[in-house]
Design an enzyme around this catalytic site. Structure first.
Site, PDB file in Angstrom:
ATOM      1  N   ARG A   1      -3.901  51.626  35.172  1.00  0.00           N
ATOM      2  CA  ARG A   1      -3.868  50.213  35.772  1.00  0.00           C
ATOM      3  C   ARG A   1      -4.921  50.383  37.150  1.00  0.00           C
ATOM      4  O   ARG A   1      -5.240  51.375  37.450  1.00  0.00           O
ATOM      5  CB  ARG A   1      -2.782  49.868  36.305  1.00  0.00           C
ATOM      6  CG  ARG A   1      -1.846  49.406  35.242  1.00  0.00           C
ATOM      7  CD  ARG A   1      -0.373  48.834  35.789  1.00  0.00           C
ATOM      8  NE  ARG A   1       0.240  49.820  36.298  1.00  0.00           N
ATOM      9  CZ  ARG A   1       0.399  50.306  37.672  1.00  0.00           C
ATOM     10  NH1 ARG A   1      -0.247  49.678  38.786  1.00  0.00           N
ATOM     11  NH2 ARG A   1       1.198  51.425  38.112  1.00  0.00           N
TER      12      ARG A   1
ATOM     13  N   TYR B   1      -6.751  49.373  28.674  1.00  0.00           N
ATOM     14  CA  TYR B   1      -5.679  50.423  28.764  1.00  0.00           C
ATOM     15  C   TYR B   1      -4.305  49.503  29.245  1.00  0.00           C
ATOM     16  O   TYR B   1      -4.449  48.263  29.692  1.00  0.00           O
ATOM     17  CB  TYR B   1      -5.829  51.141  30.189  1.00  0.00           C
ATOM     18  CG  TYR B   1      -4.526  51.913  30.559  1.00  0.00           C
ATOM     19  CD1 TYR B   1      -4.130  52.974  29.952  1.00  0.00           C
ATOM     20  CD2 TYR B   1      -4.056  51.225  31.339  1.00  0.00           C
ATOM     21  CE1 TYR B   1      -2.927  53.392  30.214  1.00  0.00           C
ATOM     22  CE2 TYR B   1      -2.595  51.678  31.921  1.00  0.00           C
ATOM     23  CZ  TYR B   1      -2.239  52.847  31.440  1.00  0.00           C
ATOM     24  OH  TYR B   1      -0.927  53.332  31.642  1.00  0.00           O
TER      25      TYR B   1
ATOM     26  N   GLY C   1      -1.495  48.880  30.933  1.00  0.00           N
ATOM     27  CA  GLY C   1      -1.078  47.930  31.835  1.00  0.00           C
ATOM     28  C   GLY C   1      -2.109  46.801  32.371  1.00  0.00           C
ATOM     29  O   GLY C   1      -1.639  45.797  32.976  1.00  0.00           O
TER      30      GLY C   1
ATOM     31  N   LYS D   1       2.947  44.085  32.565  1.00  0.00           N
ATOM     32  CA  LYS D   1       3.255  43.999  33.930  1.00  0.00           C
ATOM     33  C   LYS D   1       2.602  42.538  34.181  1.00  0.00           C
ATOM     34  O   LYS D   1       3.156  41.869  35.089  1.00  0.00           O
ATOM     35  CB  LYS D   1       2.203  45.276  34.479  1.00  0.00           C
ATOM     36  CG  LYS D   1       3.033  46.433  34.301  1.00  0.00           C
ATOM     37  CD  LYS D   1       4.257  46.526  34.627  1.00  0.00           C
ATOM     38  CE  LYS D   1       5.105  47.727  34.298  1.00  0.00           C
ATOM     39  NZ  LYS D   1       4.448  49.129  34.317  1.00  0.00           N
TER      40      LYS D   1
ATOM     41  N   HIS E   1      10.941  45.703  38.100  1.00  0.00           N
ATOM     42  CA  HIS E   1      10.587  46.962  37.508  1.00  0.00           C
ATOM     43  C   HIS E   1      11.479  47.823  37.437  1.00  0.00           C
ATOM     44  O   HIS E   1      11.612  48.919  38.076  1.00  0.00           O
ATOM     45  CB  HIS E   1       9.204  47.546  38.255  1.00  0.00           C
ATOM     46  CG  HIS E   1       8.365  48.712  37.776  1.00  0.00           C
ATOM     47  ND1 HIS E   1       7.619  49.695  38.388  1.00  0.00           N
ATOM     48  CD2 HIS E   1       8.180  48.976  36.467  1.00  0.00           C
ATOM     49  CE1 HIS E   1       7.067  50.326  37.635  1.00  0.00           C
ATOM     50  NE2 HIS E   1       7.269  50.024  36.467  1.00  0.00           N
TER      51      HIS E   1
ATOM     52  N   SER F   1       6.021  53.540  39.299  1.00  0.00           N
ATOM     53  CA  SER F   1       5.357  53.924  38.010  1.00  0.00           C
ATOM     54  C   SER F   1       5.467  55.522  37.871  1.00  0.00           C
ATOM     55  O   SER F   1       5.227  56.163  39.101  1.00  0.00           O
ATOM     56  CB  SER F   1       4.080  53.697  38.007  1.00  0.00           C
ATOM     57  OG  SER F   1       3.948  52.353  37.866  1.00  0.00           O
TER      58      SER F   1
ATOM     59  N   GLY G   1      10.205  58.332  36.793  1.00  0.00           N
ATOM     60  CA  GLY G   1      11.439  58.779  35.864  1.00  0.00           C
ATOM     61  C   GLY G   1      12.422  57.623  35.238  1.00  0.00           C
ATOM     62  O   GLY G   1      13.347  57.958  34.814  1.00  0.00           O
TER      63      GLY G   1
ATOM     64  N   THR H   1      11.767  55.872  32.331  1.00  0.00           N
ATOM     65  CA  THR H   1      11.909  56.062  30.803  1.00  0.00           C
ATOM     66  C   THR H   1      13.112  57.565  30.530  1.00  0.00           C
ATOM     67  O   THR H   1      13.973  57.317  29.864  1.00  0.00           O
ATOM     68  CB  THR H   1      10.515  56.430  30.265  1.00  0.00           C
ATOM     69  OG1 THR H   1       9.889  55.446  30.599  1.00  0.00           O
ATOM     70  CG2 THR H   1      10.953  56.699  28.833  1.00  0.00           C
ATOM     71  N   ASN H   2      12.771  58.354  31.389  1.00  0.00           N
ATOM     72  CA  ASN H   2      13.679  59.560  31.404  1.00  0.00           C
ATOM     73  C   ASN H   2      15.087  59.250  31.542  1.00  0.00           C
ATOM     74  O   ASN H   2      16.034  59.960  30.938  1.00  0.00           O
ATOM     75  CB  ASN H   2      13.259  60.791  32.076  1.00  0.00           C
ATOM     76  CG  ASN H   2      12.107  61.568  31.486  1.00  0.00           C
ATOM     77  OD1 ASN H   2      12.171  62.421  30.745  1.00  0.00           O
ATOM     78  ND2 ASN H   2      10.759  60.798  31.757  1.00  0.00           N
TER      79      ASN H   2
ATOM     80  N   SER I   1      -1.522  59.951  30.000  1.00  0.00           N
ATOM     81  CA  SER I   1      -1.401  59.670  28.570  1.00  0.00           C
ATOM     82  C   SER I   1       0.034  58.950  28.112  1.00  0.00           C
ATOM     83  O   SER I   1       0.889  59.418  28.913  1.00  0.00           O
ATOM     84  CB  SER I   1      -1.671  60.758  27.750  1.00  0.00           C
ATOM     85  OG  SER I   1      -0.701  61.883  28.209  1.00  0.00           O
ATOM     86  N   ARG I   2      -0.139  58.403  27.189  1.00  0.00           N
ATOM     87  CA  ARG I   2       1.184  57.371  26.856  1.00  0.00           C
ATOM     88  C   ARG I   2       1.531  57.272  25.505  1.00  0.00           C
ATOM     89  O   ARG I   2       0.668  57.477  24.569  1.00  0.00           O
ATOM     90  CB  ARG I   2       1.114  55.777  27.433  1.00  0.00           C
ATOM     91  CG  ARG I   2       0.795  56.038  28.925  1.00  0.00           C
ATOM     92  CD  ARG I   2       1.940  55.325  29.520  1.00  0.00           C
ATOM     93  NE  ARG I   2       1.710  55.266  31.024  1.00  0.00           N
ATOM     94  CZ  ARG I   2       2.644  55.135  31.820  1.00  0.00           C
ATOM     95  NH1 ARG I   2       3.749  54.588  31.395  1.00  0.00           N
ATOM     96  NH2 ARG I   2       2.636  55.407  33.028  1.00  0.00           N
TER      97      ARG I   2
ATOM     98  N   ARG J   1       9.508  59.404  44.676  1.00  0.00           N
ATOM     99  CA  ARG J   1       9.424  60.971  44.571  1.00  0.00           C
ATOM    100  C   ARG J   1       9.057  60.883  46.343  1.00  0.00           C
ATOM    101  O   ARG J   1       8.240  60.795  46.826  1.00  0.00           O
ATOM    102  CB  ARG J   1       7.974  61.106  44.055  1.00  0.00           C
ATOM    103  CG  ARG J   1       8.032  61.066  42.549  1.00  0.00           C
ATOM    104  CD  ARG J   1       6.617  61.383  41.965  1.00  0.00           C
ATOM    105  NE  ARG J   1       6.640  61.256  40.463  1.00  0.00           N
ATOM    106  CZ  ARG J   1       6.950  62.267  39.541  1.00  0.00           C
ATOM    107  NH1 ARG J   1       6.816  63.594  40.247  1.00  0.00           N
ATOM    108  NH2 ARG J   1       7.055  62.145  38.397  1.00  0.00           N
TER     109      ARG J   1
ATOM    110  N   GLY K   1      18.785  65.605  32.196  1.00  0.00           N
ATOM    111  CA  GLY K   1      20.301  65.460  31.874  1.00  0.00           C
ATOM    112  C   GLY K   1      21.068  65.652  32.957  1.00  0.00           C
ATOM    113  O   GLY K   1      22.469  65.018  32.855  1.00  0.00           O
TER     114      GLY K   1
ATOM    115  N   ASN L   1      21.121  64.264  36.178  1.00  0.00           N
ATOM    116  CA  ASN L   1      21.234  63.069  36.549  1.00  0.00           C
ATOM    117  C   ASN L   1      22.557  62.330  36.273  1.00  0.00           C
ATOM    118  O   ASN L   1      22.848  61.493  36.851  1.00  0.00           O
ATOM    119  CB  ASN L   1      19.784  62.166  36.516  1.00  0.00           C
ATOM    120  CG  ASN L   1      18.736  62.850  36.933  1.00  0.00           C
ATOM    121  OD1 ASN L   1      18.872  63.710  37.975  1.00  0.00           O
ATOM    122  ND2 ASN L   1      17.473  62.704  36.395  1.00  0.00           N
TER     123      ASN L   1
END
Ligand code: GTP
Ligand code: SPV
Ligand code: MN
Length: 669
Positions: free
Chosen positions: A89, A238, A240, A247, A267, A290, A293, A295-296, A452-453, A484, A578, A580
């Protein structure tokens, strides 16, 4: 030069219609399309139906042209390498245009550059548009993509129509949104969000096309007109910047609609956690910036399994509260008759984790006052690096088929590869990097771009929640903010109230990631994880959040987490992924009103060590939870300055009060 799909070739003006029946579309859609055909002057119009046959046909063409590479190790998986100048983005080229400047951006202190959105006046926007769009699709096909954000026809769902000259975008939109002819029927009298996208490379092309990826990075402009429900994106292919349902629509435009209609577009991931012992299930939302974490966490595979005690042994068991070797002990076959077998109850129940969404949540209170969330998307556009069968097995299983990989590396045996997969392929495997260079594990440089996605259908996720498409959404018990934060910020804390939680959300900060154009590891403010996605004045946005504390709303508790605190050597203090689940277990117990597991601190309630499940992990608890007074004094002063500089007179009074109270508490530490 175009394929004729209909027996009768229709025309719109001088343009042939390669597919679809233009005249059967709702009149207002015809008008919208015709206007942009006129401006962009494509060579043909292609009205998409979202079918697999359509996708197959496009994929076939793109393979021929070299835009896509097939990954024969899997079923129907493809790799796309972009122009290396078009990989993330571009926040500096993202604009919102409203009549009134302060509808879009807050009153920033004089001389300070605002970071909470960029406003452009209507005449300036008009001028920029006129500089870009006329003739911009010359020699290309304009695809018309009818899509729904949220289940088609759902009470929270919204419809968009995207025009684009990129077939990559068409393929990804089919995965990420619900593209279907039913959208035309469902639209009825409703409004739709008008989305226009062009890679900005009319033929004959002026700029050299690199990697078969047309784009125009120098001229990128991602522009929004929230009042008109319009998005115009130029120059980038790209995700986004180009998958406008994501978005641009689901956050920037939707947050404005949400403000007007009394709901929230955020978000946030959405996940369900079912207690395997009681069967009770709770849903939570979490907002992290962004690449921090979401998705994880949404697809978390708990590190602590639930214990299914054999029914027979259970009946002769008596529980004692500790945790070692339960399963074996519980199922123990006594060698001495007459002995009593005892089951060790795990101190943390097993959780069945299921994902509803991994990036965006639309949240609305229902009549009973319960906050419900839907995931407006239909796919995952996830960060590839770091994803592997250890960190996120569910993501790995999701994209074994029907997925598109952008800017990852390729193995000689037709597989994908990125940093983090080193233990999952043959060490000597020949690899081609995202930049098309020969490479092998251990060689210098990176195999995949850090941003990369993967683009994969959510329905393929093994732990997708059965209610993920429930039109009215799932009930939310907790909202979690995070970022973070290498120093100072503990693993988890619970805020004191809705207002305190909104203040904590407003002060979210995070180390910069690769998801946008920023370089380096500076700590940036990213309030509510929405800095790049805010659709209107952030002060008004905070006021909107605060206004939700009203009858009959049952407000979720608000928490803050930090998976990324490091020790003096720079190693993570918390194993993350895991593990978390241990944090979420505490969060849910707090939501259930469990007492004696939290202590009041200056910044919120923190867990007591005894309350936390720490089996099988070695932890520097005190370091992970320490609250250094100088750090927090700095933090609150810095947060104050941030709000004064960036939001100024638009900061709601209630937020100032929370800041002042927190400062007093920190001073008293
Ligand atoms: P966007 O799609 O950009 O919104 O990102 P996201 O918030 O979904 O982030 P994602 O889950 O894709 O994670 C981004 C990066 O953070 C990946 O490289 C992960 O491996 C890493 N990561 C995720 N969770 C954890 C964690 O608990 N601990 C650590 N150390 N790293 C994590
Ligand atoms: C993010 O940057 O938060 C993403 C990727 O989820 S993008 O769709 O590019 O915004
Ligand atoms: Mn995101």
């Amino acid at each position: 030069f175009y394929e004729v799909h209909n027996i009768v070739v229709q025309h719109i003006g001088p343009i042939p219609i390669a597919k679809g029946d233009f005249h059967k579309l709702p009149k207002k859609c015809q008008k919208f399309i015709a206007k942009w055909v006129d401006i962009c002057a494509p060579r043909a119009l292609y009205i998409c139906d979202g079918s697999q046959g359509e996708a197959d046909e496009i994929i076939h063409k793109l393979l021929e042209r070299g835009v896509l590479t097939s990954l024969p190790k899997y079923e129907n998986n493809f790799l796309c390498r972009t122009d290396p100048a078009d990989v993330a983005r571009v926040e500096a080229k993202t604009w919102i245009s409203t009549k009134e400047k302060y509808d879009t951006v807050p009153h920033v202190r004089e001389g300070v550059k605002g970071i909470l959105g960029q406003w452009i006046s209507e005449p300036d926007m008009e001028k920029e548009m006129n500089d870009r769009y006329p003739g911009c699709m010359a020699g290309r096909t304009m695809f018309v993509i009818p899509f729904s954000m949220g289940p088609i026809g759902g009470p929270i769902s919204k419809i968009g129509i995207q025009l684009t000259d990129s077939n990559y975008v068409l393929l990804c939109m089919k995965i990420m949104t619900r593209v279907s002819p039913h959208v035309w029927e469902t639209l009825g009298d409703n409004d739709f969000v008008k989305c226009v996208h062009s890679v900005g490379c009319p033929r004959p092309v002026q700029r050299k096309v690199i990697n078969h990826w047309p784009c125009n990075p120098e001229r990128i402009m991602i522009a929004h007109r929230p009042e008109q429900r319009e998005i115009m994106s130029y120059g980038s292919g790209y995700g986004g910047n180009s998958l406008l349902g994501k978005k641009c629509f689901a956050l920037r435009i939707a947050s404005v609609i949400a403000r007007d209609e009394g709901w929230l577009a955020e978000h946030m991931l959405i996940m369900g956690l079912q207690n395997e012992k009681t069967g009770e299930e709770k849903f939570i939302c979490a907002a992290f910036p962004s690449a921090c974490g979401k998705t994880n966490l949404a697809m978390l595979e708990p590190s602590i399994p639930g214990y299914k005690v054999n029914e027979v042994s259970k009946s002769i068991c008596e529980a004692f509260p500790s945790a070692c070797g339960k399963t074996n002990l519980a199922m123990l076959e006594p060698s001495i008759p007459g002995c009593k077998v005892r089951v060790v109850e795990p101190s943390i129940p097993g959780y069945k984790v299921r994902v509803v969404g991994d990036d965006i949540a639309w949240l609305k209170f229902d009549k009973e006052g319960t906050l419900r969330a839907i995931n407006p998307e239909a796919g995952f556009f996830g960060v590839a690096p770091g994803t592997n069968f250890k960190t996120n097995p569910n993501a790995m299983k999701t994209f074994q088929k029907n997925s598109i990989f952008t800017n990852v590396a390729e193995t000689a045996d037709g597989g994908f590869f990125w940093e983090g997969m080193e233990d999952e392929i043959d060490k000597n495997m020949a690899i081609t990097t995202w930049l098309n260079k020969k490479w092998h594990i251990g060689a210098p440089g990176k195999a995949a771009h850090p941003n990369s996605r993967f683009t994969a259908p959510a329905s393929q996720c093994p732990i997708i929640h059965p209610d993920w498409e429930k039109p009215e959404g799932v009930p939310i018990s907790a909202i979690i903010f995070g970022g973070r934060r290498p120093t100072g910020v503990p693993l988890v804390f619970e805020t004191f109230s809705w207002e305190h939680g909104v203040m904590v959300g407003a002060c979210v900060k995070s180390e910069a990631t690769a998801a946008a154009e920023f370089k380096g590891k500076m700590i940036m403010h990213d309030p509510m994880a929405m800095r790049p996605f805010m659709g209107y004045n952030f002060g008004n946005y905070l006021q909107h959040w605060l206004s939700l504390n009203a009858k009959p709303h049952k407000l979720p508790k608000i928490f803050h987490v930090n998976w990324f605190r490091v020790d003096n050597e720079g190693s993570f203090l918390w194993p993350g992924f895991g593990d978390n689940i241990r944090v979420l277990d505490w969060v849910l117990r707090r939501c259930a009103g469990e007492e004696g597991i939290a202590e009041k601190s200056a910044i919120g309630y923190v867990p007591t060590k005894a309350s936390f499940n720490l089996t099988n992990i070695d932890l520097k608890w005190d370091e992970l939870f320490s609250l250094p007074k100088p750090y927090w004094l700095d933090d609150i002063r810095e947060s104050k300055r941030f709000l004064e500089d960036q939001v100024g007179t638009d900061v709601p009074k209630a937020i100032w009060k929370e800041i002042e109270d927190q400062e007093k508490r920190i001073q008293a530490m």
